[in-house]
Design a protein around this motif. Structure first.
Motif, PDB file in Angstrom:
ATOM      1  N   ALA A 116       0.857  -1.192   0.000  1.00 44.43           N
ATOM      2  CA  ALA A 116       0.000   0.000   0.000  1.00 44.43           C
ATOM      3  C   ALA A 116       0.889   1.237   0.000  1.00 44.43           C
ATOM      4  N   VAL A 117       0.538   2.190  -0.820  1.00 42.20           N
ATOM      5  CA  VAL A 117       1.246   3.466  -0.879  1.00 42.20           C
ATOM      6  C   VAL A 117       0.229   4.570  -0.609  1.00 42.20           C
ATOM      7  N   TYR A 118       0.532   5.460   0.318  1.00 43.62           N
ATOM      8  CA  TYR A 118      -0.341   6.591   0.604  1.00 43.62           C
ATOM      9  C   TYR A 118       0.087   7.771  -0.280  1.00 43.62           C
ATOM     10  N   THR A 119      -0.914   8.467  -0.813  1.00 43.86           N
ATOM     11  CA  THR A 119      -0.630   9.520  -1.787  1.00 43.86           C
ATOM     12  C   THR A 119       0.304  10.598  -1.251  1.00 43.86           C
ATOM     13  N   ALA A 120       0.243  10.881   0.043  1.00 36.95           N
ATOM     14  CA  ALA A 120       1.032  11.979   0.602  1.00 36.95           C
ATOM     15  C   ALA A 120       2.533  11.767   0.446  1.00 36.95           C
ATOM     16  N   ILE A 121       2.974  10.511   0.513  1.00 34.56           N
ATOM     17  CA  ILE A 121       4.423  10.287   0.437  1.00 34.56           C
ATOM     18  C   ILE A 121       4.952  10.663  -0.949  1.00 34.56           C
ATOM     19  N   VAL A 122       4.125  10.501  -1.968  1.00 34.01           N
ATOM     20  CA  VAL A 122       4.528  10.865  -3.327  1.00 34.01           C
ATOM     21  C   VAL A 122       4.329  12.360  -3.568  1.00 34.01           C
ATOM     22  N   GLU A 123       3.169  12.862  -3.145  1.00 34.90           N
ATOM     23  CA  GLU A 123       2.797  14.241  -3.474  1.00 34.90           C
ATOM     24  C   GLU A 123       3.498  15.270  -2.595  1.00 34.90           C
ATOM     25  N   LYS A 124       3.520  15.055  -1.289  1.00 38.68           N
ATOM     26  CA  LYS A 124       4.140  16.038  -0.395  1.00 38.68           C
ATOM     27  C   LYS A 124       5.655  16.087  -0.561  1.00 38.68           C
ATOM     28  N   LEU A 125       6.257  14.920  -0.810  1.00 38.39           N
ATOM     29  CA  LEU A 125       7.708  14.877  -0.960  1.00 38.39           C
ATOM     30  C   LEU A 125       8.145  15.054  -2.413  1.00 38.39           C
ATOM     31  N   LYS A 126       7.151  15.115  -3.326  1.00 39.21           N
ATOM     32  CA  LYS A 126       7.445  15.323  -4.758  1.00 39.21           C
ATOM     33  C   LYS A 126       8.471  14.287  -5.262  1.00 39.21           C
ATOM     34  N   LEU A 127       8.133  13.025  -5.046  1.00 36.93           N
ATOM     35  CA  LEU A 127       9.056  11.950  -5.393  1.00 36.93           C
ATOM     36  C   LEU A 127       9.105  11.695  -6.894  1.00 36.93           C
ATOM     37  N   ASN A 128      10.320  11.463  -7.400  1.00 37.56           N
ATOM     38  CA  ASN A 128      10.458  10.994  -8.777  1.00 37.56           C
ATOM     39  C   ASN A 128      10.371   9.465  -8.779  1.00 37.56           C
ATOM     40  N   ASP A 129      10.402   8.858  -9.971  1.00 37.61           N
ATOM     41  CA  ASP A 129      10.222   7.408 -10.067  1.00 37.61           C
ATOM     42  C   ASP A 129      11.322   6.633  -9.337  1.00 37.61           C
ATOM     43  N   ASP A 130      12.547   7.142  -9.399  1.00 41.92           N
ATOM     44  CA  ASP A 130      13.656   6.453  -8.735  1.00 41.92           C
ATOM     45  C   ASP A 130      13.461   6.439  -7.221  1.00 41.92           C
ATOM     46  N   GLU A 131      12.959   7.538  -6.680  1.00 41.47           N
ATOM     47  CA  GLU A 131      12.727   7.622  -5.234  1.00 41.47           C
ATOM     48  C   GLU A 131      11.550   6.748  -4.821  1.00 41.47           C
ATOM     49  N   ILE A 132      10.507   6.721  -5.649  1.00 42.49           N
ATOM     50  CA  ILE A 132       9.378   5.822  -5.375  1.00 42.49           C
ATOM     51  C   ILE A 132       9.866   4.372  -5.397  1.00 42.49           C
ATOM     52  N   LYS A 222      14.799  14.406   1.632  1.00 39.70           N
ATOM     53  CA  LYS A 222      13.454  14.979   1.605  1.00 39.70           C
ATOM     54  C   LYS A 222      12.694  14.633   2.891  1.00 39.70           C
ATOM     55  N   MET A 223      12.870  13.387   3.373  1.00 43.62           N
ATOM     56  CA  MET A 223      12.228  12.982   4.620  1.00 43.62           C
ATOM     57  C   MET A 223      12.755  13.816   5.777  1.00 43.62           C
ATOM     58  N   GLN A 224      14.053  14.048   5.776  1.00 52.48           N
ATOM     59  CA  GLN A 224      14.672  14.843   6.834  1.00 52.48           C
ATOM     60  C   GLN A 224      14.169  16.278   6.803  1.00 52.48           C
ATOM     61  N   GLU A 225      14.067  16.827   5.617  1.00 53.55           N
ATOM     62  CA  GLU A 225      13.591  18.201   5.481  1.00 53.55           C
ATOM     63  C   GLU A 225      12.147  18.325   5.950  1.00 53.55           C
ATOM     64  N   ASP A 229      14.465  17.031  12.866  1.00 48.94           N
ATOM     65  CA  ASP A 229      15.326  16.111  13.614  1.00 48.94           C
ATOM     66  C   ASP A 229      14.534  14.888  14.038  1.00 48.94           C
ATOM     67  N   GLY A 230      15.047  13.702  13.723  1.00 51.03           N
ATOM     68  CA  GLY A 230      14.345  12.465  14.057  1.00 51.03           C
ATOM     69  C   GLY A 230      14.502  12.042  15.495  1.00 51.03           C
ATOM     70  N   GLY A 231      15.210  12.799  16.323  1.00 49.03           N
ATOM     71  CA  GLY A 231      15.362  12.433  17.722  1.00 49.03           C
ATOM     72  C   GLY A 231      16.587  11.569  17.935  1.00 49.03           C
ATOM     73  N   HIS A 238      14.069   3.506  14.088  1.00 47.77           N
ATOM     74  CA  HIS A 238      14.670   3.817  12.806  1.00 47.77           C
ATOM     75  C   HIS A 238      16.025   4.484  13.031  1.00 47.77           C
ATOM     76  N   PRO A 239      16.976   4.247  12.137  1.00 49.07           N
ATOM     77  CA  PRO A 239      18.254   4.951  12.243  1.00 49.07           C
ATOM     78  C   PRO A 239      18.035   6.451  12.082  1.00 49.07           C
ATOM     79  N   SER A 240      18.967   7.259  12.577  1.00 50.56           N
ATOM     80  CA  SER A 240      18.864   8.699  12.400  1.00 50.56           C
ATOM     81  C   SER A 240      18.970   9.019  10.913  1.00 50.56           C
ATOM     82  N   HIS A 241      18.406  10.172  10.513  1.00 52.25           N
ATOM     83  CA  HIS A 241      18.468  10.568   9.110  1.00 52.25           C
ATOM     84  C   HIS A 241      19.916  10.652   8.635  1.00 52.25           C
ATOM     85  N   GLU A 242      20.767  11.247   9.467  1.00 48.73           N
ATOM     86  CA  GLU A 242      22.158  11.459   9.050  1.00 48.73           C
ATOM     87  C   GLU A 242      22.881  10.138   8.796  1.00 48.73           C
ATOM     88  N   SER A 243      22.777   9.206   9.734  1.00 49.07           N
ATOM     89  CA  SER A 243      23.477   7.935   9.567  1.00 49.07           C
ATOM     90  C   SER A 243      22.889   7.124   8.417  1.00 49.07           C
TER      91      SER A 243
END
Length: 259
Positions: A116-132, A222-225, A229-231, A238-243
């Motif tokens: 299942a894919v929720y529309t927001a992950i594609v639309e809000k993050l403006k994902l291209n095909d490679d990222e999807i 894009k997720m980080q932006e 900060d992921g805490g 989940h691993p930190s965004h940076e690592s």
């Protein structure tokens, strides 16, 4: 204190009791604790997936955008075609791919190939095909590696040990502390290892399907932006965004150079 240490020590030992599961030709090589059968997990997952799809149909949020649905399914089909490289029996799975209109930034793949894919992950993050492709491949990797089955097996062991300790008169307060300690010492790091494992398998899977491996790091930027900060990584599943970004960049470089 002695009783607490005994409970915690046994719980730690339980985390090391592992059996091997087949993931085909994957370079990821470690044993896994599997007390629950694949058939049981697949059956429960199929039932849960059907309920989600039924709810989406009832709320008119299932596959509302034909163009986006086709886009996601076309990418998924390329990944599914390469999945047997990692797990040969995945060719027999009853794969399903659906898109749900939602403001939640998420995508997932249940055991047995229920996506299942929720529309927001594609639309809000403006994902291209490679990222999807990478986010789908990452979720597919969780199913290929049977992470849900492994987590359920761990929970059976952990909860069983605490129940046994209770029967022998260990104080409930001590058991509560032991449970928290086991979560921090076993469950959370194990979930982080699942994420890292799925990153590695997923990146290779998307690369084999013809997608740019550099898209994995760009996705997480894009997720980080978006999330900030992921805490603290230590208390996160989940691993930190940076690592994560650093590791994905290294993995992408290895794939491109063939080393």
């Amino acid at each position: 204190m002695k009783k607490f240490l005994l409970v915690f020590f046994v719980a730690m030992l339980a985390g090391c009791m592992q059996n091997t599961t087949n993931v085909g030709k994957s370079q990821v090589d470690r044993s896994q604790l599997m007390l629950v059968s694949s058939d049981e997990i697949n059956e429960v997952s199929a039932k849960a997936y059907n309920e989600v799809i039924a709810q989406a149909k009832a709320s008119n949020t299932l596959n509302k955008d034909p163009k986006l649905t086709k886009r996601v399914r076309d990418i998924s089909n390329k990944l599914i075609a390469k999945a047997p490289y990692f797990r040969e029996d995945s060719v027999k799975w009853n794969w399903e791919v659906n898109v749900i209109t939602s403001d939640t930034i998420n995508a997932w793949c249940m055991a047995g190939g229920k996506i299942a894919v929720y529309t927001a992950i594609v639309e809000k993050l403006k994902l291209n095909d490679d990222e999807i492709a990478f986010i789908l491949a990452h979720e597919i990797a969780h199913a290929l590696r049977e992470h849900v089955r492994e987590q359920q097996s761990q929970e059976l062991v952990k909860n069983g040990l605490i129940s046994v300790a209770s029967m022998f008169g260990v104080d409930n307060t001590i058991l509560g502390v032991a449970n928290v300690a086991a979560n921090v010492g076993i469950s959370l790091p194990f979930s982080r290892s699942h994420e890292s494992e799925s990153d590695e398998i997923g990146l290779e899977l998307s690369y084999m399907a013809g997608y740019n491996p550099d898209a994995a790091a760009s996705l997480w930027r894009k997720m980080q932006e978006h999330s900030g900060d992921g805490g603290f990584e230590f208390l996160s599943t989940h691993p930190s965004h940076e690592s994560r970004i650093e590791n994905l960049e290294k993995l992408a470089a290895k794939l491109k150079t063939g080393k």
